[in-house]
Design a protein around this motif. Structure first.
Motif, mmCIF file in Angstrom:
data_model
loop_
_atom_site.group_PDB
_atom_site.id
_atom_site.type_symbol
_atom_site.label_atom_id
_atom_site.label_comp_id
_atom_site.label_asym_id
_atom_site.label_seq_id
_atom_site.Cartn_x
_atom_site.Cartn_y
_atom_site.Cartn_z
ATOM 1 N N LEU A 203 -12.182 3.110 -22.792
ATOM 2 C CA LEU A 203 -11.226 4.001 -23.456
ATOM 3 C C LEU A 203 -11.761 5.426 -23.530
ATOM 4 O O LEU A 203 -11.023 6.391 -23.313
ATOM 5 C CB LEU A 203 -10.902 3.477 -24.862
ATOM 6 C CG LEU A 203 -10.075 2.192 -24.891
ATOM 7 C CD1 LEU A 203 -10.046 1.618 -26.303
ATOM 8 C CD2 LEU A 203 -8.658 2.450 -24.398
ATOM 9 N N GLU B 115 -14.823 -2.272 -23.828
ATOM 10 C CA GLU B 115 -13.488 -1.683 -23.963
ATOM 11 C C GLU B 115 -13.592 -0.264 -24.525
ATOM 12 O O GLU B 115 -12.909 0.647 -24.067
ATOM 13 C CB GLU B 115 -12.603 -2.531 -24.871
ATOM 14 C CG GLU B 115 -11.214 -1.934 -25.032
ATOM 15 C CD GLU B 115 -10.316 -2.709 -25.971
ATOM 16 O OE1 GLU B 115 -9.131 -2.332 -26.051
ATOM 17 O OE2 GLU B 115 -10.766 -3.666 -26.612
ATOM 18 N N TYR B 116 -14.456 -0.085 -25.509
ATOM 19 C CA TYR B 116 -14.632 1.230 -26.125
ATOM 20 C C TYR B 116 -15.071 2.257 -25.068
ATOM 21 O O TYR B 116 -14.500 3.345 -24.986
ATOM 22 C CB TYR B 116 -15.664 1.137 -27.250
ATOM 23 C CG TYR B 116 -15.920 2.440 -27.953
ATOM 24 C CD1 TYR B 116 -15.004 2.953 -28.854
ATOM 25 C CD2 TYR B 116 -17.081 3.162 -27.714
ATOM 26 C CE1 TYR B 116 -15.228 4.151 -29.513
ATOM 27 C CE2 TYR B 116 -17.320 4.357 -28.362
ATOM 28 C CZ TYR B 116 -16.396 4.847 -29.258
ATOM 29 O OH TYR B 116 -16.625 6.046 -29.896
ATOM 30 N N LEU C 52 -12.324 1.161 -32.123
ATOM 31 C CA LEU C 52 -11.408 0.871 -31.014
ATOM 32 C C LEU C 52 -10.032 1.495 -31.199
ATOM 33 O O LEU C 52 -9.467 2.041 -30.252
ATOM 34 C CB LEU C 52 -11.270 -0.634 -30.795
ATOM 35 C CG LEU C 52 -12.377 -1.277 -29.976
ATOM 36 C CD1 LEU C 52 -12.167 -2.789 -29.906
ATOM 37 C CD2 LEU C 52 -12.473 -0.697 -28.591
ATOM 38 N N ASP C 53 -9.478 1.414 -32.400
ATOM 39 C CA ASP C 53 -8.138 1.980 -32.624
ATOM 40 C C ASP C 53 -8.128 3.483 -32.384
ATOM 41 O O ASP C 53 -7.214 4.013 -31.750
ATOM 42 C CB ASP C 53 -7.650 1.673 -34.037
ATOM 43 C CG ASP C 53 -7.267 0.215 -34.220
ATOM 44 O OD1 ASP C 53 -7.012 -0.470 -33.202
ATOM 45 O OD2 ASP C 53 -7.221 -0.244 -35.376
ATOM 46 N N ALA D 261 -8.843 -5.710 -21.274
ATOM 47 C CA ALA D 261 -9.659 -5.534 -22.468
ATOM 48 C C ALA D 261 -9.286 -6.562 -23.530
ATOM 49 O O ALA D 261 -10.159 -7.141 -24.176
ATOM 50 C CB ALA D 261 -9.499 -4.124 -23.010
ATOM 51 N N GLN E 188 -8.450 4.167 -28.666
ATOM 52 C CA GLN E 188 -7.205 3.871 -27.961
ATOM 53 C C GLN E 188 -6.198 5.003 -28.161
ATOM 54 O O GLN E 188 -5.527 5.422 -27.215
ATOM 55 C CB GLN E 188 -6.618 2.548 -28.433
ATOM 56 C CG GLN E 188 -5.389 2.144 -27.658
ATOM 57 C CD GLN E 188 -4.915 0.745 -27.990
ATOM 58 O OE1 GLN E 188 -5.516 0.052 -28.802
ATOM 59 N NE2 GLN E 188 -3.855 0.327 -27.351
ATOM 60 N N GLU F 86 -11.264 7.453 -20.435
ATOM 61 C CA GLU F 86 -9.927 8.008 -20.195
ATOM 62 C C GLU F 86 -9.895 9.511 -20.480
ATOM 63 O O GLU F 86 -9.132 10.245 -19.858
ATOM 64 C CB GLU F 86 -8.887 7.300 -21.061
ATOM 65 C CG GLU F 86 -8.613 5.877 -20.659
ATOM 66 C CD GLU F 86 -7.894 5.751 -19.336
ATOM 67 O OE1 GLU F 86 -7.055 6.613 -19.005
ATOM 68 O OE2 GLU F 86 -8.171 4.767 -18.627
ATOM 69 N N PHE G 70 -5.695 -2.228 -20.658
ATOM 70 C CA PHE G 70 -5.563 -2.794 -21.990
ATOM 71 C C PHE G 70 -5.405 -4.310 -21.934
ATOM 72 O O PHE G 70 -5.903 -5.023 -22.792
ATOM 73 C CB PHE G 70 -4.414 -2.149 -22.760
ATOM 74 C CG PHE G 70 -4.685 -0.724 -23.125
ATOM 75 C CD1 PHE G 70 -5.817 -0.370 -23.831
ATOM 76 C CD2 PHE G 70 -3.805 0.270 -22.755
ATOM 77 C CE1 PHE G 70 -6.073 0.944 -24.165
ATOM 78 C CE2 PHE G 70 -4.047 1.592 -23.086
ATOM 79 C CZ PHE G 70 -5.195 1.932 -23.791
ATOM 80 N N THR H 59 -3.091 1.787 -16.992
ATOM 81 C CA THR H 59 -3.367 1.678 -18.420
ATOM 82 C C THR H 59 -3.012 0.298 -18.935
ATOM 83 O O THR H 59 -3.773 -0.305 -19.683
ATOM 84 C CB THR H 59 -2.570 2.743 -19.192
ATOM 85 O OG1 THR H 59 -2.918 4.016 -18.689
ATOM 86 C CG2 THR H 59 -2.885 2.676 -20.661
ATOM 87 N N ALA I 63 -7.266 7.894 -26.009
ATOM 88 C CA ALA I 63 -7.009 7.626 -24.596
ATOM 89 C C ALA I 63 -5.532 7.802 -24.269
ATOM 90 O O ALA I 63 -5.181 8.388 -23.239
ATOM 91 C CB ALA I 63 -7.474 6.210 -24.234
ATOM 92 N N GLU I 64 -4.675 7.326 -25.150
ATOM 93 C CA GLU I 64 -3.231 7.480 -24.928
ATOM 94 C C GLU I 64 -2.853 8.955 -24.941
ATOM 95 O O GLU I 64 -2.037 9.406 -24.132
ATOM 96 C CB GLU I 64 -2.451 6.707 -25.981
ATOM 97 C CG GLU I 64 -2.531 5.203 -25.795
ATOM 98 C CD GLU I 64 -1.923 4.420 -26.935
ATOM 99 O OE1 GLU I 64 -1.396 5.032 -27.898
ATOM 100 O OE2 GLU I 64 -1.980 3.176 -26.877
#
Length: 77
Positions: free
Chosen positions: A27, A23-24, A60-61, A10, A64, A30, A7, A3, A67-68
């Motif tokens: 993510l 990047e999107y 993106l936020d 990215a 992310q 994931e 990141f 991860t 994904a987390e």
């Protein structure tokens, strides 16, 4: 570790003016349940136009955070 590398790469790509949809898609992968679902994300955003890139940047936020969350669930399960 994977991860952090994801990141980091990215962020480097974005810093160099890369496509935020790359990047999107990564993510979104994931949380993908199948390889086919992940491949679909990557194909959808592979040649993103400016409008799609703007949408990816805006999301993106959220991607992310999702994904987390998926990674935490994988570690628990």
């Amino acid at each position: 570790m994977r991860t952090t590398l994801l990141f980091g790469l990215a962020a480097l790509t974005l810093g160099c003016g890369g496509n935020p949809c790359d990047e999107y898609a990564d993510l979104k992968c994931e949380c993908a349940e199948t390889d086919e679902e992940c491949d679909s994300y990557r194909l959808t955003y592979e040649n993103a136009d400016v409008e799609q890139q703007d949408e990816c940047s805006a999301e993106l936020d959220n991607a992310q955070a999702e994904a987390e969350s998926c990674q935490e669930e994988d570690q628990e399960g």
